[in-house]
Design a protein around this motif. Structure first.
Motif, PDB file in Angstrom:
ATOM      1  N   ASN A 221      33.237  17.012  91.962  1.00 25.16           N
ATOM      2  CA  ASN A 221      33.156  15.601  91.593  1.00 25.16           C
ATOM      3  C   ASN A 221      32.319  15.436  90.325  1.00 25.16           C
ATOM      4  O   ASN A 221      31.128  15.754  90.299  1.00 25.16           O
ATOM      5  N   VAL A 222      32.932  14.903  89.254  1.00 22.71           N
ATOM      6  CA  VAL A 222      32.223  14.775  87.975  1.00 22.71           C
ATOM      7  C   VAL A 222      31.293  13.567  87.954  1.00 22.71           C
ATOM      8  O   VAL A 222      30.447  13.457  87.068  1.00 22.71           O
ATOM      9  N   SER A 223      31.433  12.661  88.896  1.00 20.03           N
ATOM     10  CA  SER A 223      30.598  11.452  88.909  1.00 20.03           C
ATOM     11  C   SER A 223      29.672  11.411  90.115  1.00 20.03           C
ATOM     12  O   SER A 223      29.248  10.348  90.550  1.00 20.03           O
ATOM     13  N   THR A 224      29.359  12.580  90.675  1.00 20.94           N
ATOM     14  CA  THR A 224      28.417  12.635  91.783  1.00 20.94           C
ATOM     15  C   THR A 224      27.075  12.065  91.353  1.00 20.94           C
ATOM     16  O   THR A 224      26.699  12.148  90.182  1.00 20.94           O
ATOM     17  N   GLN A 225      26.350  11.459  92.289  1.00 18.45           N
ATOM     18  CA  GLN A 225      25.067  10.857  91.971  1.00 18.45           C
ATOM     19  C   GLN A 225      23.959  11.462  92.818  1.00 18.45           C
ATOM     20  O   GLN A 225      24.110  11.658  94.023  1.00 18.45           O
ATOM     21  N   ALA A 226      22.845  11.736  92.178  1.00 20.87           N
ATOM     22  CA  ALA A 226      21.681  12.290  92.865  1.00 20.87           C
ATOM     23  C   ALA A 226      20.967  11.192  93.638  1.00 20.87           C
ATOM     24  O   ALA A 226      21.388  10.030  93.636  1.00 20.87           O
ATOM     25  N   ALA A 227      19.872  11.554  94.289  1.00 24.45           N
ATOM     26  CA  ALA A 227      19.138  10.585  95.101  1.00 24.45           C
ATOM     27  C   ALA A 227      18.652   9.405  94.269  1.00 24.45           C
ATOM     28  O   ALA A 227      18.580   8.276  94.763  1.00 24.45           O
ATOM     29  N   ASP A 228      18.331   9.651  92.994  1.00 23.58           N
ATOM     30  CA  ASP A 228      17.870   8.569  92.123  1.00 23.58           C
ATOM     31  C   ASP A 228      19.015   7.907  91.362  1.00 23.58           C
ATOM     32  O   ASP A 228      18.779   7.136  90.425  1.00 23.58           O
ATOM     33  N   LEU A 229      20.241   8.214  91.748  1.00 22.06           N
ATOM     34  CA  LEU A 229      21.491   7.660  91.190  1.00 22.06           C
ATOM     35  C   LEU A 229      21.895   8.275  89.858  1.00 22.06           C
ATOM     36  O   LEU A 229      22.896   7.874  89.261  1.00 22.06           O
ATOM     37  N   ALA A 230      21.138   9.254  89.376  1.00 18.86           N
ATOM     38  CA  ALA A 230      21.532   9.915  88.129  1.00 18.86           C
ATOM     39  C   ALA A 230      22.850  10.652  88.315  1.00 18.86           C
ATOM     40  O   ALA A 230      23.115  11.226  89.375  1.00 18.86           O
ATOM     41  N   THR A 231      23.673  10.625  87.274  1.00 21.71           N
ATOM     42  CA  THR A 231      24.956  11.327  87.286  1.00 21.71           C
ATOM     43  C   THR A 231      24.880  12.550  86.374  1.00 21.71           C
ATOM     44  O   THR A 231      23.975  12.650  85.530  1.00 21.71           O
ATOM     45  N   PRO A 232      25.831  13.482  86.511  1.00 20.99           N
ATOM     46  CA  PRO A 232      25.872  14.606  85.570  1.00 20.99           C
ATOM     47  C   PRO A 232      25.965  14.144  84.119  1.00 20.99           C
ATOM     48  O   PRO A 232      25.350  14.740  83.231  1.00 20.99           O
TER      49      PRO A 232
END
Length: 573
Positions: A221-232
Protein backbone atom coordinates in the motif's frame (compact mmCIF):
# COMPACT_ATOMS: atom_id res chain seq x y z
CA UNK A 1 38.74 -29.15 43.06
CA UNK A 2 37.98 -26.48 45.62
CA UNK A 3 38.77 -22.80 45.11
CA UNK A 4 38.25 -19.80 47.38
CA UNK A 5 37.26 -16.48 45.86
CA UNK A 6 38.44 -13.15 47.28
CA UNK A 7 35.42 -12.98 49.60
CA UNK A 8 36.34 -16.29 51.20
CA UNK A 9 33.44 -18.26 49.73
CA UNK A 10 34.32 -21.81 48.71
CA UNK A 11 33.48 -22.63 45.09
CA UNK A 12 32.80 -26.32 44.53
CA UNK A 13 32.34 -28.40 41.40
CA UNK A 14 33.75 -25.87 38.91
CA UNK A 15 36.57 -27.16 36.71
CA UNK A 16 38.86 -24.34 35.60
CA UNK A 17 41.67 -26.57 34.42
CA UNK A 18 40.61 -26.25 30.79
CA UNK A 19 40.55 -22.45 30.78
CA UNK A 20 43.23 -20.03 29.70
CA UNK A 21 43.69 -16.57 31.08
CA UNK A 22 40.98 -15.25 28.79
CA UNK A 23 38.70 -18.08 29.95
CA UNK A 24 38.60 -19.82 26.54
CA UNK A 25 38.91 -23.61 26.63
CA UNK A 26 41.54 -25.46 24.63
CA UNK A 27 39.07 -26.92 22.13
CA UNK A 28 37.29 -23.56 21.76
CA UNK A 29 40.58 -21.81 21.09
CA UNK A 30 41.47 -24.35 18.44
CA UNK A 31 38.01 -24.05 16.87
CA UNK A 32 38.29 -20.27 16.83
CA UNK A 33 41.47 -20.55 14.76
CA UNK A 34 39.87 -23.15 12.47
CA UNK A 35 42.62 -25.69 13.19
CA UNK A 36 40.84 -29.02 12.59
CA UNK A 37 43.87 -31.14 13.42
CA UNK A 38 44.28 -29.54 16.80
CA UNK A 39 40.54 -29.80 17.54
CA UNK A 40 40.63 -33.53 16.76
CA UNK A 41 43.77 -34.06 18.80
CA UNK A 42 42.31 -32.29 21.85
CA UNK A 43 39.01 -34.19 21.59
CA UNK A 44 40.87 -37.47 21.29
CA UNK A 45 42.82 -36.60 24.44
CA UNK A 46 39.55 -36.10 26.29
CA UNK A 47 39.27 -32.31 26.43
CA UNK A 48 35.68 -31.09 26.82
CA UNK A 49 33.77 -29.53 23.89
CA UNK A 50 31.19 -28.06 26.26
CA UNK A 51 33.41 -25.99 28.52
CA UNK A 52 32.17 -22.36 28.43
CA UNK A 53 33.95 -19.02 28.69
CA UNK A 54 32.75 -15.89 30.44
CA UNK A 55 30.37 -15.15 27.54
CA UNK A 56 28.80 -18.56 27.70
CA UNK A 57 30.49 -19.61 24.47
CA UNK A 58 31.55 -23.22 23.96
CA UNK A 59 33.65 -24.82 21.23
CA UNK A 60 30.67 -25.14 18.85
CA UNK A 61 29.93 -21.42 19.11
CA UNK A 62 33.55 -20.62 18.30
CA UNK A 63 33.64 -22.99 15.32
CA UNK A 64 30.34 -21.69 13.94
CA UNK A 65 31.36 -18.05 14.32
CA UNK A 66 34.69 -18.79 12.63
CA UNK A 67 32.91 -20.50 9.73
CA UNK A 68 34.90 -23.73 10.08
CA UNK A 69 32.62 -26.45 8.74
CA UNK A 70 35.15 -29.21 9.48
CA UNK A 71 35.58 -28.13 13.10
CA UNK A 72 31.81 -27.97 13.49
CA UNK A 73 31.49 -31.53 12.16
CA UNK A 74 34.11 -32.89 14.56
CA UNK A 75 32.70 -31.02 17.55
CA UNK A 76 29.15 -32.19 16.80
CA UNK A 77 30.42 -35.77 16.43
CA UNK A 78 32.13 -35.53 19.82
CA UNK A 79 29.03 -34.01 21.43
CA UNK A 80 26.83 -36.79 20.06
CA UNK A 81 28.40 -39.21 22.47
CA UNK A 82 28.08 -36.93 25.50
CA UNK A 83 25.52 -37.27 28.20
CA UNK A 84 23.63 -34.22 26.89
CA UNK A 85 23.25 -35.53 23.35
CA UNK A 86 23.84 -33.76 20.06
CA UNK A 87 20.35 -32.15 19.77
CA UNK A 88 20.64 -30.37 23.09
CA UNK A 89 24.23 -29.40 22.43
CA UNK A 90 23.62 -27.90 18.99
CA UNK A 91 20.94 -25.66 20.52
CA UNK A 92 23.01 -24.51 23.49
CA UNK A 93 22.96 -20.73 23.91
CA UNK A 94 25.51 -18.10 24.91
CA UNK A 95 24.74 -15.68 27.71
CA UNK A 96 23.26 -13.39 25.00
CA UNK A 97 20.94 -16.16 23.91
CA UNK A 98 22.82 -16.84 20.67
CA UNK A 99 22.85 -20.33 19.17
CA UNK A 100 25.66 -21.59 16.96
CA UNK A 101 23.26 -21.32 14.01
CA UNK A 102 22.64 -17.65 14.81
CA UNK A 103 26.36 -16.92 15.01
CA UNK A 104 26.99 -18.63 11.68
CA UNK A 105 24.05 -16.89 9.97
CA UNK A 106 25.14 -13.56 11.39
CA UNK A 107 28.48 -13.95 9.65
CA UNK A 108 27.20 -15.44 6.42
CA UNK A 109 28.69 -18.93 6.84
CA UNK A 110 26.33 -20.80 4.53
CA UNK A 111 27.87 -24.30 4.79
CA UNK A 112 27.96 -24.13 8.58
CA UNK A 113 24.33 -23.02 8.78
CA UNK A 114 23.32 -25.92 6.52
CA UNK A 115 25.26 -28.37 8.67
CA UNK A 116 23.73 -27.04 11.90
CA UNK A 117 20.22 -27.24 10.50
CA UNK A 118 20.87 -30.86 9.51
CA UNK A 119 21.86 -31.41 13.14
CA UNK A 120 18.41 -30.11 14.17
CA UNK A 121 19.38 -26.61 15.25
CA UNK A 122 16.28 -24.58 16.17
CA UNK A 123 15.86 -22.38 13.09
CA UNK A 124 13.65 -19.85 14.91
CA UNK A 125 15.53 -19.59 18.20
CA UNK A 126 15.38 -16.02 19.53
CA UNK A 127 18.28 -14.28 21.20
CA UNK A 128 17.95 -12.07 24.24
CA UNK A 129 17.52 -9.05 21.97
CA UNK A 130 14.84 -10.85 19.91
CA UNK A 131 16.99 -11.60 16.89
CA UNK A 132 17.01 -14.97 15.12
CA UNK A 133 19.15 -16.68 12.45
CA UNK A 134 17.02 -15.30 9.61
CA UNK A 135 17.03 -11.76 11.00
CA UNK A 136 20.80 -11.95 11.52
CA UNK A 137 21.37 -13.11 7.94
CA UNK A 138 19.05 -10.41 6.60
CA UNK A 139 20.85 -7.74 8.60
CA UNK A 140 24.20 -8.86 7.22
CA UNK A 141 22.92 -9.02 3.65
CA UNK A 142 23.73 -12.72 3.19
CA UNK A 143 21.31 -13.64 0.43
CA UNK A 144 22.25 -17.33 0.13
CA UNK A 145 21.88 -17.88 3.85
CA UNK A 146 18.49 -16.17 3.73
CA UNK A 147 17.43 -18.42 0.84
CA UNK A 148 18.51 -21.50 2.79
CA UNK A 149 16.67 -20.46 5.93
CA UNK A 150 13.52 -19.64 3.97
CA UNK A 151 13.65 -23.01 2.23
CA UNK A 152 13.92 -24.72 5.61
CA UNK A 153 10.79 -23.01 6.91
CA UNK A 154 12.13 -20.08 8.91
CA UNK A 155 9.35 -17.90 10.34
CA UNK A 156 9.25 -14.71 8.24
CA UNK A 157 6.63 -12.55 9.95
CA UNK A 158 7.82 -12.55 13.53
CA UNK A 159 8.83 -9.22 15.07
CA UNK A 160 12.37 -8.58 16.20
CA UNK A 161 13.99 -5.76 18.17
CA UNK A 162 12.26 -3.53 20.70
CA UNK A 163 10.67 -1.60 17.82
CA UNK A 164 8.88 -4.72 16.52
CA UNK A 165 10.62 -4.71 13.15
CA UNK A 166 10.24 -7.74 10.92
CA UNK A 167 12.96 -9.18 8.71
CA UNK A 168 11.43 -7.25 5.81
CA UNK A 169 11.74 -3.94 7.69
CA UNK A 170 15.42 -4.65 8.33
CA UNK A 171 16.16 -5.75 4.78
CA UNK A 172 14.65 -2.55 3.43
CA UNK A 173 16.43 -0.40 6.00
CA UNK A 174 19.80 -1.91 5.03
CA UNK A 175 18.99 -1.61 1.32
CA UNK A 176 19.52 -5.31 0.58
CA UNK A 177 17.39 -5.30 -2.56
CA UNK A 178 17.85 -8.98 -3.52
CA UNK A 179 16.81 -10.06 -0.03
CA UNK A 180 13.83 -7.68 -0.14
CA UNK A 181 12.80 -9.37 -3.38
CA UNK A 182 12.98 -12.77 -1.68
CA UNK A 183 11.05 -11.66 1.39
CA UNK A 184 8.40 -9.69 -0.51
CA UNK A 185 7.14 -12.96 -1.97
CA UNK A 186 6.65 -14.63 1.42
CA UNK A 187 6.22 -11.85 4.00
CA UNK A 188 3.24 -9.82 5.12
CA UNK A 189 3.87 -6.59 3.21
CA UNK A 190 1.68 -4.59 5.57
CA UNK A 191 3.31 -5.76 8.82
CA UNK A 192 3.73 -2.75 11.11
CA UNK A 193 6.20 -1.87 13.82
CA UNK A 194 5.30 -0.24 17.13
CA UNK A 195 4.73 3.11 15.37
CA UNK A 196 2.58 1.45 12.69
CA UNK A 197 5.32 1.91 10.12
CA UNK A 198 5.36 -0.51 7.21
CA UNK A 199 8.37 -1.71 5.25
CA UNK A 200 7.36 0.51 2.34
CA UNK A 201 7.38 3.49 4.70
CA UNK A 202 10.94 2.56 5.71
CA UNK A 203 11.96 2.45 2.04
CA UNK A 204 10.54 5.93 1.48
CA UNK A 205 12.16 7.29 4.63
CA UNK A 206 15.66 6.10 3.82
CA UNK A 207 15.52 6.65 0.07
CA UNK A 208 15.67 2.97 -0.87
CA UNK A 209 14.17 3.47 -4.31
CA UNK A 210 14.83 -0.03 -5.64
CA UNK A 211 13.38 -1.60 -2.51
CA UNK A 212 10.41 0.73 -2.83
CA UNK A 213 9.79 -0.42 -6.38
CA UNK A 214 9.97 -4.08 -5.34
CA UNK A 215 7.41 -3.55 -2.59
CA UNK A 216 5.04 -1.53 -4.77
CA UNK A 217 5.21 -4.14 -7.52
CA UNK A 218 4.49 -6.81 -4.91
CA UNK A 219 1.30 -4.97 -3.95
CA UNK A 220 2.27 -2.92 -0.89
CA UNK A 221 0.00 0.00 0.00
CA UNK A 222 1.60 3.27 -1.16
CA UNK A 223 -0.66 5.43 1.02
CA UNK A 224 -0.28 3.56 4.31
CA UNK A 225 -0.27 5.83 7.35
CA UNK A 226 1.81 5.55 10.50
CA UNK A 227 0.49 6.13 14.01
CA UNK A 228 1.03 9.88 13.59
CA UNK A 229 -0.74 9.76 10.17
CA UNK A 230 2.48 10.29 8.22
CA UNK A 231 2.49 8.66 4.78
CA UNK A 232 5.42 7.31 2.75
CA UNK A 233 5.02 10.31 0.44
CA UNK A 234 5.27 12.72 3.35
CA UNK A 235 8.40 11.10 4.79
CA UNK A 236 10.08 10.90 1.37
CA UNK A 237 9.26 14.58 0.82
CA UNK A 238 10.64 15.47 4.24
CA UNK A 239 13.89 13.65 3.58
CA UNK A 240 14.22 15.00 0.04
CA UNK A 241 14.24 11.66 -1.77
CA UNK A 242 13.18 12.90 -5.19
CA UNK A 243 13.18 9.50 -6.94
CA UNK A 244 10.99 7.98 -4.22
CA UNK A 245 8.59 10.93 -4.35
CA UNK A 246 8.27 10.62 -8.12
CA UNK A 247 7.75 6.87 -7.96
CA UNK A 248 5.11 7.10 -5.24
CA UNK A 249 3.18 9.81 -7.09
CA UNK A 250 3.41 7.87 -10.33
CA UNK A 251 1.95 4.82 -8.58
CA UNK A 252 -1.04 6.35 -6.91
CA UNK A 253 0.19 7.97 -3.69
CA UNK A 254 -2.27 10.70 -2.64
CA UNK A 255 -0.55 14.04 -1.96
CA UNK A 256 -3.67 15.46 -0.30
CA UNK A 257 -4.01 13.06 2.64
CA UNK A 258 -3.71 14.90 5.97
CA UNK A 259 -0.58 13.58 7.68
CA UNK A 260 -0.89 14.94 11.21
CA UNK A 261 -3.33 14.78 14.12
CA UNK A 262 -2.57 18.39 15.06
CA UNK A 263 -3.16 20.22 11.78
CA UNK A 264 -3.72 19.28 8.10
CA UNK A 265 -0.10 18.71 7.18
CA UNK A 266 0.57 17.52 3.63
CA UNK A 267 3.72 16.31 1.86
CA UNK A 268 4.09 19.77 0.33
CA UNK A 269 4.55 21.19 3.81
CA UNK A 270 7.39 18.77 4.53
CA UNK A 271 9.19 19.65 1.30
CA UNK A 272 8.77 23.38 1.93
CA UNK A 273 9.93 23.12 5.55
CA UNK A 274 13.15 21.33 4.70
CA UNK A 275 13.90 23.26 1.52
CA UNK A 276 13.80 20.36 -0.93
CA UNK A 277 13.09 22.51 -3.96
CA UNK A 278 12.86 19.86 -6.68
CA UNK A 279 10.48 17.81 -4.52
CA UNK A 280 8.49 20.94 -3.74
CA UNK A 281 8.18 21.74 -7.43
CA UNK A 282 6.73 18.30 -8.13
CA UNK A 283 4.28 18.51 -5.23
CA UNK A 284 3.06 21.99 -6.17
CA UNK A 285 1.80 20.56 -9.45
CA UNK A 286 -0.32 17.86 -7.78
CA UNK A 287 -1.41 19.38 -4.44
CA UNK A 288 -4.89 20.83 -4.03
CA UNK A 289 -4.57 24.61 -3.77
CA UNK A 290 -7.18 24.60 -1.01
CA UNK A 291 -4.20 24.28 1.33
CA UNK A 292 -3.18 27.80 0.35
CA UNK A 293 -6.30 29.77 1.25
CA UNK A 294 -8.85 27.27 2.56
CA UNK A 295 -10.36 27.67 6.01
CA UNK A 296 -8.97 25.17 8.46
CA UNK A 297 -5.93 24.62 6.26
CA UNK A 298 -2.36 25.90 6.58
CA UNK A 299 -0.43 27.36 3.68
CA UNK A 300 2.99 25.78 3.12
CA UNK A 301 4.32 29.33 3.24
CA UNK A 302 3.99 29.23 7.01
CA UNK A 303 6.26 26.21 7.48
CA UNK A 304 8.78 27.55 4.96
CA UNK A 305 8.98 30.81 6.90
CA UNK A 306 9.20 28.95 10.21
CA UNK A 307 12.28 27.05 9.06
CA UNK A 308 13.84 30.08 7.30
CA UNK A 309 13.64 28.37 3.90
CA UNK A 310 13.59 31.45 1.67
CA UNK A 311 14.04 29.35 -1.48
CA UNK A 312 10.82 27.51 -0.64
CA UNK A 313 9.06 30.82 -0.01
CA UNK A 314 10.30 32.14 -3.34
CA UNK A 315 9.10 29.11 -5.28
CA UNK A 316 5.68 29.02 -3.63
CA UNK A 317 5.09 32.69 -4.37
CA UNK A 318 6.34 32.31 -7.93
CA UNK A 319 3.94 29.40 -8.46
CA UNK A 320 0.96 31.46 -7.35
CA UNK A 321 0.61 30.77 -3.64
CA UNK A 322 -0.86 33.80 -1.92
CA UNK A 323 1.46 36.01 0.13
CA UNK A 324 -1.50 36.56 2.45
CA UNK A 325 -2.67 32.93 2.73
CA UNK A 326 -5.25 32.23 5.43
CA UNK A 327 -5.48 33.45 9.00
CA UNK A 328 -4.11 30.58 11.13
CA UNK A 329 -4.63 32.20 14.50
CA UNK A 330 -6.90 29.39 15.72
CA UNK A 331 -4.64 26.61 14.43
CA UNK A 332 -1.08 27.84 14.92
CA UNK A 333 -1.52 31.24 16.57
CA UNK A 334 -0.31 32.99 13.40
CA UNK A 335 -2.23 35.76 11.64
CA UNK A 336 -0.48 36.01 8.28
CA UNK A 337 2.74 34.91 6.55
CA UNK A 338 4.18 38.42 6.74
CA UNK A 339 3.47 38.89 10.43
CA UNK A 340 5.02 35.47 11.04
CA UNK A 341 8.11 36.33 9.00
CA UNK A 342 8.52 39.59 10.89
CA UNK A 343 8.27 37.98 14.31
CA UNK A 344 10.64 35.18 13.20
CA UNK A 345 13.34 37.72 12.39
CA UNK A 346 15.69 37.73 15.36
CA UNK A 347 18.16 40.25 14.00
CA UNK A 348 18.58 42.82 11.27
CA UNK A 349 18.47 42.94 8.37
CA UNK A 350 15.05 41.42 8.00
CA UNK A 351 14.90 37.93 6.58
CA UNK A 352 14.80 37.32 2.87
CA UNK A 353 11.30 35.91 3.32
CA UNK A 354 10.04 39.32 4.45
CA UNK A 355 11.32 40.90 1.26
CA UNK A 356 9.81 38.17 -0.89
CA UNK A 357 6.40 38.55 0.76
CA UNK A 358 6.41 42.33 0.52
CA UNK A 359 7.48 42.19 -3.13
CA UNK A 360 4.69 39.71 -3.83
CA UNK A 361 2.11 42.16 -2.48
CA UNK A 362 1.47 40.82 1.02
CA UNK A 363 -1.11 42.94 2.81
CA UNK A 364 0.31 45.18 5.52
CA UNK A 365 -1.59 45.41 8.79
CA UNK A 366 -1.23 47.90 11.61
CA UNK A 367 0.96 45.41 13.46
CA UNK A 368 3.22 45.08 10.43
CA UNK A 369 3.56 48.86 10.25
CA UNK A 370 4.64 48.83 13.91
CA UNK A 371 7.67 46.77 12.92
CA UNK A 372 8.48 49.37 10.24
CA UNK A 373 7.79 52.61 12.11
CA UNK A 374 8.15 52.00 15.85
CA UNK A 375 11.93 51.78 15.68
CA UNK A 376 15.02 53.82 15.09
CA UNK A 377 15.94 51.47 12.22
CA UNK A 378 14.58 52.13 8.75
CA UNK A 379 15.55 48.96 6.90
CA UNK A 380 12.06 47.44 6.92
CA UNK A 381 10.34 50.66 5.89
CA UNK A 382 12.83 51.09 3.06
CA UNK A 383 12.16 47.51 2.01
CA UNK A 384 8.42 48.12 1.94
CA UNK A 385 8.74 51.35 0.00
CA UNK A 386 11.08 49.67 -2.47
CA UNK A 387 8.35 47.24 -3.47
CA UNK A 388 5.13 49.15 -2.72
CA UNK A 389 3.82 52.37 -4.24
CA UNK A 390 1.97 54.97 -2.20
CA UNK A 391 -1.18 55.91 -4.16
CA UNK A 392 -1.91 59.45 -5.26
CA UNK A 393 -4.07 61.61 -2.98
CA UNK A 394 -7.10 61.34 -5.26
CA UNK A 395 -6.96 57.53 -5.03
CA UNK A 396 -7.26 57.78 -1.26
CA UNK A 397 -10.75 59.23 -1.48
CA UNK A 398 -12.27 55.96 -2.63
CA UNK A 399 -11.87 52.37 -1.53
CA UNK A 400 -10.10 51.14 -4.60
CA UNK A 401 -6.63 51.30 -5.99
CA UNK A 402 -4.60 50.50 -9.05
CA UNK A 403 -3.23 46.97 -8.51
CA UNK A 404 0.21 47.85 -9.85
CA UNK A 405 2.02 51.06 -10.63
CA UNK A 406 5.36 51.16 -12.40
CA UNK A 407 5.62 47.40 -11.91
CA UNK A 408 5.05 47.58 -8.16
CA UNK A 409 1.99 46.80 -6.03
CA UNK A 410 0.07 49.84 -4.80
CA UNK A 411 -0.82 50.21 -1.14
CA UNK A 412 -4.53 49.72 -0.60
CA UNK A 413 -6.66 52.38 1.04
CA UNK A 414 -6.86 50.34 4.25
CA UNK A 415 -3.09 49.86 4.29
CA UNK A 416 -2.50 53.61 3.94
CA UNK A 417 -5.05 54.30 6.65
CA UNK A 418 -3.29 51.89 9.02
CA UNK A 419 0.11 53.28 8.04
CA UNK A 420 -1.03 56.75 9.05
CA UNK A 421 -2.59 55.53 12.28
CA UNK A 422 0.65 53.86 13.31
CA UNK A 423 2.77 56.81 12.15
CA UNK A 424 0.74 59.24 14.23
CA UNK A 425 1.09 56.97 17.27
CA UNK A 426 4.87 56.80 16.78
CA UNK A 427 5.67 60.50 16.42
CA UNK A 428 8.78 60.15 18.59
CA UNK A 429 10.32 58.08 15.75
CA UNK A 430 9.21 60.52 13.04
CA UNK A 431 12.73 61.78 12.39
CA UNK A 432 13.39 58.32 10.97
CA UNK A 433 10.25 57.52 9.03
CA UNK A 434 8.99 60.95 7.93
CA UNK A 435 11.67 61.70 5.27
CA UNK A 436 11.25 58.23 3.79
CA UNK A 437 7.49 58.51 3.52
CA UNK A 438 7.53 61.99 2.02
CA UNK A 439 10.24 61.08 -0.48
CA UNK A 440 8.18 58.02 -1.39
CA UNK A 441 5.26 60.25 -2.36
CA UNK A 442 3.04 60.35 0.73
CA UNK A 443 0.81 63.42 0.70
CA UNK A 444 2.20 65.55 3.60
CA UNK A 445 -1.15 67.10 4.44
CA UNK A 446 -2.28 63.67 5.65
CA UNK A 447 0.15 64.03 8.54
CA UNK A 448 -0.95 67.54 9.53
CA UNK A 449 -3.08 66.09 12.30
CA UNK A 450 -3.41 67.59 15.80
CA UNK A 451 -1.42 64.77 17.42
CA UNK A 452 1.48 65.27 15.00
CA UNK A 453 1.48 69.03 15.46
CA UNK A 454 1.37 68.72 19.24
CA UNK A 455 3.90 65.92 19.76
CA UNK A 456 6.50 66.20 17.00
CA UNK A 457 9.98 67.47 17.76
CA UNK A 458 10.77 70.95 16.53
CA UNK A 459 13.02 69.73 13.69
CA UNK A 460 10.50 67.10 12.58
CA UNK A 461 7.68 69.60 12.52
CA UNK A 462 9.75 72.08 10.50
CA UNK A 463 10.67 69.36 8.01
CA UNK A 464 7.00 68.49 7.51
CA UNK A 465 5.93 72.10 7.09
CA UNK A 466 8.55 72.59 4.36
CA UNK A 467 6.49 70.26 2.15
CA UNK A 468 3.30 72.37 2.36
CA UNK A 469 2.17 75.94 2.07
CA UNK A 470 2.60 76.88 5.72
CA UNK A 471 0.79 80.17 5.22
CA UNK A 472 -2.62 78.63 4.58
CA UNK A 473 -2.85 76.03 7.32
CA UNK A 474 -6.23 75.51 8.91
CA UNK A 475 -7.10 77.70 11.93
CA UNK A 476 -6.96 74.76 14.38
CA UNK A 477 -3.50 73.84 13.11
CA UNK A 478 -2.28 77.44 13.40
CA UNK A 479 -3.66 77.58 16.93
CA UNK A 480 -1.62 74.55 17.97
CA UNK A 481 1.53 75.95 16.40
CA UNK A 482 1.02 79.35 18.02
CA UNK A 483 0.60 77.71 21.41
CA UNK A 484 3.74 75.61 20.99
CA UNK A 485 5.69 78.68 19.93
CA UNK A 486 4.52 80.50 23.00
CA UNK A 487 5.42 77.55 25.21
CA UNK A 488 8.83 77.41 23.49
CA UNK A 489 8.33 73.73 22.56
CA UNK A 490 8.64 74.59 18.87
CA UNK A 491 11.20 76.83 17.24
CA UNK A 492 9.99 77.47 13.70
CA UNK A 493 12.24 78.23 10.76
CA UNK A 494 12.54 82.03 10.34
CA UNK A 495 10.95 82.03 6.91
CA UNK A 496 7.73 80.46 8.25
CA UNK A 497 6.71 83.96 9.34
CA UNK A 498 6.73 85.05 5.71
CA UNK A 499 4.60 84.10 2.74
CA UNK A 500 6.27 81.22 0.88
CA UNK A 501 8.52 82.39 -1.92
CA UNK A 502 7.45 81.96 -5.52
CA UNK A 503 9.93 79.14 -6.14
CA UNK A 504 8.42 77.10 -3.28
CA UNK A 505 4.89 77.77 -4.52
CA UNK A 506 5.99 76.60 -8.00
CA UNK A 507 7.38 73.31 -6.78
CA UNK A 508 4.23 72.72 -4.72
CA UNK A 509 2.26 73.24 -7.92
CA UNK A 510 4.57 70.89 -9.86
CA UNK A 511 4.10 68.29 -7.13
CA UNK A 512 0.34 68.73 -7.31
CA UNK A 513 0.20 68.41 -11.11
CA UNK A 514 2.59 65.50 -11.50
CA UNK A 515 1.56 63.76 -8.31
CA UNK A 516 3.93 63.29 -5.38
CA UNK A 517 4.52 59.66 -6.36
CA UNK A 518 5.86 60.44 -9.85
CA UNK A 519 7.75 63.52 -8.73
CA UNK A 520 9.56 61.85 -5.85
CA UNK A 521 10.08 58.31 -7.12
CA UNK A 522 10.76 58.64 -10.85
CA UNK A 523 12.97 60.64 -13.18
CA UNK A 524 10.04 62.65 -14.54
CA UNK A 525 11.54 65.86 -13.21
CA UNK A 526 14.54 65.36 -15.50
CA UNK A 527 12.17 65.47 -18.44
CA UNK A 528 10.79 68.90 -17.56
CA UNK A 529 12.01 71.92 -19.62
CA UNK A 530 13.83 73.45 -16.63
CA UNK A 531 17.53 73.84 -15.85
CA UNK A 532 19.11 70.76 -14.33
CA UNK A 533 20.14 72.80 -11.31
CA UNK A 534 16.46 72.92 -10.33
CA UNK A 535 15.90 69.18 -10.39
CA UNK A 536 16.98 68.63 -6.80
CA UNK A 537 15.01 71.66 -5.63
CA UNK A 538 11.82 70.48 -7.32
CA UNK A 539 12.14 67.17 -5.48
CA UNK A 540 12.53 69.00 -2.14
CA UNK A 541 16.11 67.82 -1.88
CA UNK A 542 17.26 71.11 -0.34
CA UNK A 543 15.39 70.53 2.92
CA UNK A 544 17.65 69.19 5.70
CA UNK A 545 16.30 66.15 7.49
CA UNK A 546 15.69 66.19 11.22
CA UNK A 547 18.28 64.51 13.41
CA UNK A 548 17.27 61.55 15.54
CA UNK A 549 18.34 61.99 19.16
CA UNK A 550 16.03 59.66 21.12
CA UNK A 551 17.33 56.96 23.43
CA UNK A 552 17.22 53.37 22.20
CA UNK A 553 13.64 52.09 21.96
CA UNK A 554 12.14 49.51 24.25
CA UNK A 555 11.90 45.90 22.99
CA UNK A 556 9.60 45.59 20.01
CA UNK A 557 7.39 43.07 21.82
CA UNK A 558 6.66 45.72 24.46
CA UNK A 559 5.86 48.31 21.81
CA UNK A 560 3.53 45.89 20.03
CA UNK A 561 1.72 45.07 23.25
CA UNK A 562 1.48 48.71 24.17
CA UNK A 563 0.09 49.59 20.76
CA UNK A 564 -2.55 46.86 20.98
CA UNK A 565 -3.69 47.93 24.43
CA UNK A 566 -3.76 51.73 24.03
CA UNK A 567 -4.12 52.60 20.36
CA UNK A 568 -7.31 54.24 19.17
CA UNK A 569 -7.92 54.68 15.48
CA UNK A 570 -7.54 58.21 14.24
CA UNK A 571 -9.70 59.25 11.33
CA UNK A 572 -6.94 60.45 9.06
CA UNK A 573 -8.62 59.80 5.70
Amino acid sequence: MHMINPTGVVLQGMDFTECYGDSVSSVAAAARSGCRKRVRRLIKRGFSVDCRDNRGWNALHEAAAAGSKECVQDILAAAGGSSRGCSAYVNSLTHEGESACHLAAQRGHLAVVRLLLEAHSNINQLTNDLSCPLYAAVDGGYKEVVELLLSKGAEVNRTHTASCWTCLHQAVYKGHCEIVHLLANVCNLEALDDHKISSLFVAAQYGRQECLEILVNAGANVSTQAADLATPLLIASQEGHQACVDYLLDHGADPNIACSHEWPQLPIHAAAEFGHISVLRRLIAVTDRACDRGNGMVSPLYVAIHSHQSKSVEMLLREGFSPDAQDCTHILGIRSPLSFALCRTSSKPYSESVGLLVAAGASLSEEDWIYALATDETDLLQLILKHRWIPRPEALTRDCSVPHHHGKAVLKLQEVRELLCVALSQVHFAARWLPLLLKAGLEPSLLLQPHMLEQADSEVLNYLLEFVNWSNLSPPSKHILDRRRAEKTWEPCPHFDSVPCLSHMCRLQVRSVLGPDLLMRTDVVQQLPVPSLLHDFLKFGDIPEASYTHSPPSPLSNRLQGYRSTHEHRHVL
